[in-house]
Scaffold this motif. Structure first.
Motif, mmCIF file in Angstrom:
data_model
loop_
_atom_site.group_PDB
_atom_site.id
_atom_site.type_symbol
_atom_site.label_atom_id
_atom_site.label_comp_id
_atom_site.label_asym_id
_atom_site.label_seq_id
_atom_site.Cartn_x
_atom_site.Cartn_y
_atom_site.Cartn_z
ATOM 1 N N ASP A 64 -14.667 15.721 -44.157
ATOM 2 C CA ASP A 64 -14.908 14.481 -43.411
ATOM 3 C C ASP A 64 -13.678 13.577 -43.449
ATOM 4 O OD1 ASP A 64 -17.427 15.453 -42.989
ATOM 5 O OD2 ASP A 64 -18.466 13.947 -44.210
ATOM 6 N N TYR A 65 -13.078 13.443 -44.629
ATOM 7 C CA TYR A 65 -11.913 12.568 -44.768
ATOM 8 C C TYR A 65 -10.759 13.066 -43.912
ATOM 9 C CZ TYR A 65 -7.968 10.016 -46.719
ATOM 10 O OH TYR A 65 -6.855 9.225 -46.838
ATOM 11 N N ASP A 66 -10.483 14.353 -43.973
ATOM 12 C CA ASP A 66 -9.353 14.899 -43.226
ATOM 13 C C ASP A 66 -9.608 14.857 -41.725
ATOM 14 O OD1 ASP A 66 -7.988 15.350 -45.543
ATOM 15 O OD2 ASP A 66 -8.466 17.480 -45.668
ATOM 16 N N MET A 67 -10.855 15.033 -41.318
ATOM 17 C CA MET A 67 -11.190 14.918 -39.902
ATOM 18 C C MET A 67 -10.960 13.492 -39.420
ATOM 19 S SD MET A 67 -14.833 15.659 -38.003
ATOM 20 C CE MET A 67 -15.003 17.303 -38.698
ATOM 21 N N ASP A 68 -11.377 12.522 -40.211
ATOM 22 C CA ASP A 68 -11.175 11.115 -39.862
ATOM 23 C C ASP A 68 -9.688 10.792 -39.765
ATOM 24 O OD1 ASP A 68 -10.854 8.075 -40.768
ATOM 25 O OD2 ASP A 68 -12.853 8.305 -39.898
ATOM 26 N N MET A 69 -8.916 11.253 -40.753
ATOM 27 C CA MET A 69 -7.471 11.028 -40.749
ATOM 28 C C MET A 69 -6.832 11.645 -39.507
ATOM 29 S SD MET A 69 -4.687 12.248 -43.633
ATOM 30 C CE MET A 69 -5.284 13.935 -43.585
ATOM 31 N N THR A 70 -7.272 12.840 -39.154
ATOM 32 C CA THR A 70 -6.702 13.531 -38.000
ATOM 33 C C THR A 70 -6.946 12.760 -36.716
ATOM 34 O OG1 THR A 70 -6.942 15.706 -39.036
ATOM 35 C CG2 THR A 70 -6.797 15.649 -36.639
ATOM 36 N N PHE A 71 -8.182 12.380 -36.463
ATOM 37 C CA PHE A 71 -8.492 11.682 -35.210
ATOM 38 C C PHE A 71 -7.899 10.274 -35.186
ATOM 39 C CE2 PHE A 71 -12.145 14.776 -34.672
ATOM 40 C CZ PHE A 71 -11.574 15.396 -33.571
ATOM 41 N N HIS A 72 -7.807 9.633 -36.338
ATOM 42 C CA HIS A 72 -7.125 8.344 -36.392
ATOM 43 C C HIS A 72 -5.669 8.488 -35.964
ATOM 44 C CE1 HIS A 72 -4.464 5.432 -38.396
ATOM 45 N NE2 HIS A 72 -5.419 4.553 -38.151
ATOM 46 N N ASP A 73 -4.989 9.473 -36.534
ATOM 47 C CA ASP A 73 -3.568 9.654 -36.240
ATOM 48 C C ASP A 73 -3.344 10.042 -34.783
ATOM 49 O OD1 ASP A 73 -3.221 9.054 -38.872
ATOM 50 O OD2 ASP A 73 -2.518 11.039 -39.489
ATOM 51 N N ILE A 74 -4.243 10.847 -34.240
ATOM 52 C CA ILE A 74 -4.144 11.232 -32.832
ATOM 53 C C ILE A 74 -4.295 10.011 -31.941
ATOM 54 C CG2 ILE A 74 -5.371 12.436 -30.969
ATOM 55 C CD1 ILE A 74 -5.928 14.704 -32.980
ATOM 56 N N ALA A 75 -5.320 9.206 -32.207
ATOM 57 C CA ALA A 75 -5.576 8.028 -31.372
ATOM 58 C C ALA A 75 -4.480 6.979 -31.520
ATOM 59 C CB ALA A 75 -6.929 7.427 -31.727
ATOM 60 N N ALA A 76 -3.896 6.887 -32.718
ATOM 61 C CA ALA A 76 -2.924 5.832 -32.993
ATOM 62 C C ALA A 76 -1.659 5.947 -32.159
ATOM 63 C CB ALA A 76 -2.573 5.827 -34.478
ATOM 64 N N ILE A 77 -1.313 7.160 -31.695
ATOM 65 C CA ILE A 77 -0.105 7.296 -30.872
ATOM 66 C C ILE A 77 -0.414 7.229 -29.381
ATOM 67 C CG2 ILE A 77 1.080 8.642 -32.627
ATOM 68 C CD1 ILE A 77 0.724 11.091 -30.818
#
Length: 477
Positions: A64-77
């Motif tokens: 769950d944590y890594d999935m959240d980190m992944t989608f956050h980083d994708i959206a952030a750019i």
């Protein structure tokens, strides 16, 4: 006192990192709206919707944590759309890690549990949290048969010790797919039985129903994709009876079935965009004209795909194409032209041709996957029909880093200046996983191919995202 300061600083750093993770601001109006298609364009929340995106086929395999980190980083750019595998077929229950369906001994058993489709639920919810739109792929043309690894799935700390047996889920062709259905129901069958055998078709429709009905009211889902890179053959051979009409009829049946289950979401085929210029058409009233520049397997029906006819199916909302120069030679090889130059140019031509298809069929087109392998990552490249990393001695067809940068910018520009409304980079590989993931910081040199991220992290990604966003004006009238 020193211990107090250390604890205080640790808490402060943790708080700053947590705050940084929440910097991304979700656009609630856009996130809660459904993407629609009409008159050759996408629309979202009262505006034309053109988007730059990425692929993360592996996303449901993470914590769950890594999935959240992944989608956050994708959206952030600034990325707006993510394509991901909404299937995970296995021949038997694996040692660890998620799986969505067991296919074996003439049966298909769907896993609705916490390590099953509930992982897909979590993925959809996480994408929604960051305002991302998802393209959910329902199966894959490629699934080479291989030994089930005894080690855990790749998102766990236990992993592989050699290039010979990669962990389950490391490769995009290791999530089941068309050949998994054929092996389960007709062990000696040909690949194209998937499109014609009623037992297999009904099993697939049963899985489609299980996925589609879960998200029929969820705006984070942009579209369902029938299958990645559909064609007549794979690691299993095609029969002599396979032809574009068979796959087109199948696509019409499955897409219409999805529309009966869910009328709010878009549907695309997921093919790589091959043509059959001389084929009789089942649906297309207009089609790409034959001309000397359009010759070879990409245009003569050799792959069993007819892009004009597929996108003309009434229940298909937009067309698809893919660019993978290491996997497919789109146009005949040019003399005295190096691989990189031709590959980049061919990708641009492929987009231009599909821009014309968009006009002819009055439907949008999307590049579902675009990428080219750099020399520095050539040893990470695995062909669609194989299951091991490159061995020493395999000739390198990778390109220079600046050519990767240039190709993505060039292809994005060709799409923006034409009638292709979406481009998705071929693979986002997240760094900094807490659960092992694709990067190991504690292995030393045991597995040197894990040191790199495996994806492009240059300037083109963010800029391409901004260019697509700025080309989406309000709809007049």
């Amino acid at each position: 006192m020193l211990l107090f300061l250390q604890v205080y600083l640790a808490i402060a750093v943790h708080a700053l990192l947590a705050a940084g993770r929440n910097i991304f601001q979700r656009d609630n109006a856009t996130a809660s709206a459904f993407v629609t298609a009409g008159n050759g364009t996408f629309q979202l929340n009262g505006k034309y919707f053109r988007f730059y995106g990425t692929n993360a086929y592996w996303a449901h395999m993470t914590t769950d944590y890594d999935m959240d980190m992944t989608f956050h980083d994708i959206a952030a750019i600034g990325i707006k759309a993510v394509r991901t595998w909404a299937f995970n077929d296995v021949p038997s229950k694996p040692h660890s890690g998620p799986y969505f369906q067991i296919l074996g001994s003439g049966k298909a058993t769907i896993n609705e549990g916490a390590d099953g489709l509930q992982r897909l639920d979590k993925l959809v919810a996480t994408a929604d949290k960051y305002g991302l739109k998802l393209i959910l792929t329902l199966t894959n043309n490629w699934n080479p048969d291989r030994q089930m690894p005894a080690a855990s799935a790749w998102s766990r700390r236990e992993s592989y010790q050699s290039k010979e047996l990669l962990p389950r889920g490391y490769l995009p062709n290791d999530y089941g797919g068309i050949d998994a259905y054929v092996r389960a129901f007709h062990p000696e069958g040909t690949h194209d039985l998937f499109y014609t055998d009623r037992t297999i078709i009904e099993a697939f429709k049963n899985y489609v129903k299980a996925v589609v009905t879960r998200y029929s009211q969820h705006p984070a889902v942009m579209a369902y994709e029938l299958g990645n890179d559909l064609r007549c053959s794979s690691t299993l051979k095609a029969s002599s009876n396979c032809n574009p009409q068979n796959i087109t009829r199948w696509a019409a049946e499955i897409s219409q079935y999805i529309k009966e289950l869910d009328h709010k979401h878009l549907v695309t085929v997921g093919d790589s965009g091959f043509y059959c210029l001389d084929c009789p058409k089942l649906f297309a009233k207009n089609s790409t004209p034959k001309q000397p520049a359009l010759e070879g397997p990409s245009f003569d029906g050799s792959y069993g795909i007819d892009a004009d006819d597929l996108v003309a199916i009434p229940s298909i909302d937009f067309g698809s194409l893919q660019i993978a120069p290491e996997q497919v030679q789109l146009f005949p090889v040019l003399e005295d032209v190096d691989f990189a130059t031709q590959a980049i140019g061919d990708g641009g031509k492929w987009i231009e041709i599909h821009s014309q298809t968009s006009i002819l069929q009055k439907k949008p087109e999307v590049v579902l996957s675009a990428g080219i392998v750099p020399k520095t990552d050539w040893d990470l490249f695995v062909p669609n029909d194989q299951v091991t990393l490159q061995h020493d001695g395999v000739p390198c067809r990778g390109v220079e880093d600046f050519q990767v940068d240039y190709s993505l910018a060039y292809w994005a520009s060709a799409a923006l200046n034409g009638n292709v409304d979406g481009v998705l980079e071929s693979n986002w590989v997240q760094t900094g996983f807490t659960s092992r993931g694709t990067k190991s910081l504690w292995d030393g040199d045991k597995r040197p191919w894990e040191k790199r991220t495996g994806r492009y992290h240059g300037a083109a990604t963010g800029q391409n995202s901004r260019q697509f966003a700025s080309s989406s004006p309000p709809i007049n009238g």
